[in-house]
Design a protein around this motif. Structure first.
Motif, PDB file in Angstrom:
ATOM      1  N   SER A 239       0.814  -1.217   0.000  1.00  0.00           N
ATOM      2  CA  SER A 239       0.000   0.000   0.000  1.00  0.00           C
ATOM      3  C   SER A 239       0.849   1.270   0.000  1.00  0.00           C
ATOM      4  N   LYS A 245       2.664   6.752   2.077  1.00  0.00           N
ATOM      5  CA  LYS A 245       1.531   7.535   2.569  1.00  0.00           C
ATOM      6  C   LYS A 245       1.968   8.736   3.400  1.00  0.00           C
ATOM      7  N   GLU A 249       1.343   8.600   8.717  1.00  0.00           N
ATOM      8  CA  GLU A 249       0.096   8.432   7.966  1.00  0.00           C
ATOM      9  C   GLU A 249      -0.195   6.985   7.590  1.00  0.00           C
ATOM     10  N   THR A 251      -1.734   3.521   7.650  1.00  0.00           N
ATOM     11  CA  THR A 251      -2.994   3.045   8.241  1.00  0.00           C
ATOM     12  C   THR A 251      -2.855   1.651   8.851  1.00  0.00           C
ATOM     13  N   GLN A 252      -2.082   0.776   8.245  1.00  0.00           N
ATOM     14  CA  GLN A 252      -1.969  -0.586   8.765  1.00  0.00           C
ATOM     15  C   GLN A 252      -1.398  -0.589  10.181  1.00  0.00           C
ATOM     16  N   HIS A 254      -1.058   2.287  12.333  1.00  0.00           N
ATOM     17  CA  HIS A 254      -1.743   3.174  13.278  1.00  0.00           C
ATOM     18  C   HIS A 254      -3.159   2.713  13.600  1.00  0.00           C
ATOM     19  N   LEU A 255      -3.764   1.933  12.725  1.00  0.00           N
ATOM     20  CA  LEU A 255      -5.095   1.397  13.015  1.00  0.00           C
ATOM     21  C   LEU A 255      -5.020  -0.005  13.621  1.00  0.00           C
ATOM     22  N   GLU A 272       5.313   1.226   4.188  1.00  0.00           N
ATOM     23  CA  GLU A 272       3.993   1.822   3.993  1.00  0.00           C
ATOM     24  C   GLU A 272       4.066   3.347   3.997  1.00  0.00           C
ATOM     25  N   GLU A 273       4.859   3.921   4.892  1.00  0.00           N
ATOM     26  CA  GLU A 273       4.890   5.374   5.036  1.00  0.00           C
ATOM     27  C   GLU A 273       5.824   6.057   4.040  1.00  0.00           C
TER      28      GLU A 273
END
Length: 373
Positions: A239, A245, A249, A251-252, A254-255, A272-273
């Protein structure tokens, strides 16, 4: 009168230090993001790792100031202390999540299996450097180094920590191949290794370890349980696309979709970031550090320095390869952290000590004669 050789300063390895600071800096940035607490900023885990990194730099400095030959001489004493600590964890330490790996020192949880890898490198380097085998090592020449690796391997595997135990075995194999085997010896050991794989699979692996391998071969078959980590890691890496991101930011992570996001799967957060470009930059710095270490080993002034530096490079290299392949789904999850990058005090200090030894070899790569005041 105190004598100081100015060539030590002239040969100081600024390249290795710069690469270490770059990789360490990216590791701290990534840890800040993966453990960031909304409206509060940095987490206690981040500050703890920052302290470990500072202590690691001091440890590195102390080690590189010592002649590596003197360090290897105390290798057996260090090795003995580590064996005692490993035995202590099995007999007296209470299990955490089913594993007996950490000794609570109050201010720090020591994981003896981490420095055990460095102790193994020290004793193997001394053993091989003192063994004269111009035509290659025979089986009888490998009895002593083989026993040196079997003891920590068994104690670590009993914790259970199969990933770290396998790293010890891989370090032994790498250093043994580096000093050169006879072809007949290599054929016999290769056949024995295949037999050990079969016996290990049938009789030695625990159910959860066998399940990890089966999940690696087909993660979609158990996507909500054993295959969850691999699938979420691959989603995080993919992603990020080209440029990621952005910092904080992802999402995988931080969520809370990505488990172990600051330890075994730390690189997935980075990918990811920061995306493919950021991942490529990190890997370029990381593996340049390792290639530079191999260059130090090849240009060492003696056999001991060459074997020692090579062993320290292999310590970092194989953990990195296994961790990165694990994150991208090319290997089963075995709990091996990414050296210097993943959170963990014992691992960080051990790997920075190894880099200190490499730098010590580099600083003393000049001929022994004619010391300067």
């Amino acid at each position: 009168m105190f004598h100081f050789d100015r060539r030590l300063l002239q040969n100081f390895d600024w390249v290795m230090l710069l690469m270490l600071l770059l990789v360490g800096g990216m590791a701290l940035i990534n840890l800040y993001s993966s453990t960031h607490i909304a409206e509060r900023g940095a987490s206690p885990i981040f500050y703890k790792q920052l302290i470990f990194f500072a202590v690691g730099l001091v440890l590195l400095l102390l080690i590189l100031l010592q002649d590596y030959q003197k360090v290897v001489k105390i290798g057996y004493a260090f090795y003995g202390v580590i064996l005692v600590l490993l035995l202590y964890t099995l007999l007296f330490v209470k299990p955490i999540l089913g594993a007996q790996r950490w000794i609570d020192l109050g201010f720090f949880n020591l994981q003896p299996s981490e420095p055990a890898k460095l102790a193994l490198i020290l004793v193997l380097a001394g053993c091989y450097a003192n063994t004269d085998a111009p035509n290659g090592y025979r089986l009888r020449d490998l009895i002593k180094p083989g026993m040196l690796v079997v003891l920590p391997f068994v104690l670590i595997a009993k914790q259970p920590d199969l990933g770290t135990a396998l790293i010890c075995a891989i370090i032994f194999v790498s250093m043994t191949l580096y000093v050169r085997l006879r072809w007949g010896t290599l054929a016999i050991l290769s056949s024995a290794a295949l037999g050990c794989v079969f016996v290990g699979w049938k009789f030695l692996l625990k159910d959860y370890q066998r399940k990890r391998i089966e999940t690696f071969l087909n993660p979609e078959a158990d996507i909500m349980n054993h295959g969850y980590q691999i699938m979420q890691s691959k989603i995080a890496v993919g992603s990020g696309k080209i440029f990621g991101k952005g910092f904080l930011e992802g999402t995988q992570g931080h969520l809370q979709f990505l488990p172990e996001k600051h330890t075994d799967f730390a690189f997935a957060v980075w990918a990811e970031e920061w995306g493919f470009a950021g991942a490529l930059f990190f890997l370029g710095c990381y593996f340049f550090l390792l290639v530079w270490g191999v260059n130090v080993a090849m240009s060492a002034k003696d056999k001991l320095g060459s074997i020692l530096a090579f062993g320290c490079v292999m310590l970092i290299f194989w953990q990195a390869v296994i961790n990165l392949c694990m994150i991208m789904g090319f290997l089963p999850v075995v709990g091996v952290p990414l050296p210097i990058f993943s959170y963990g005090g014992s691992s960080l200090l051990t790997n920075m000590a190894a880099i200190g030894l490499i730098m010590s070899v580099r600083m003393r790569s000049f001929p022994v004669q004619s010391s300067q005041q």
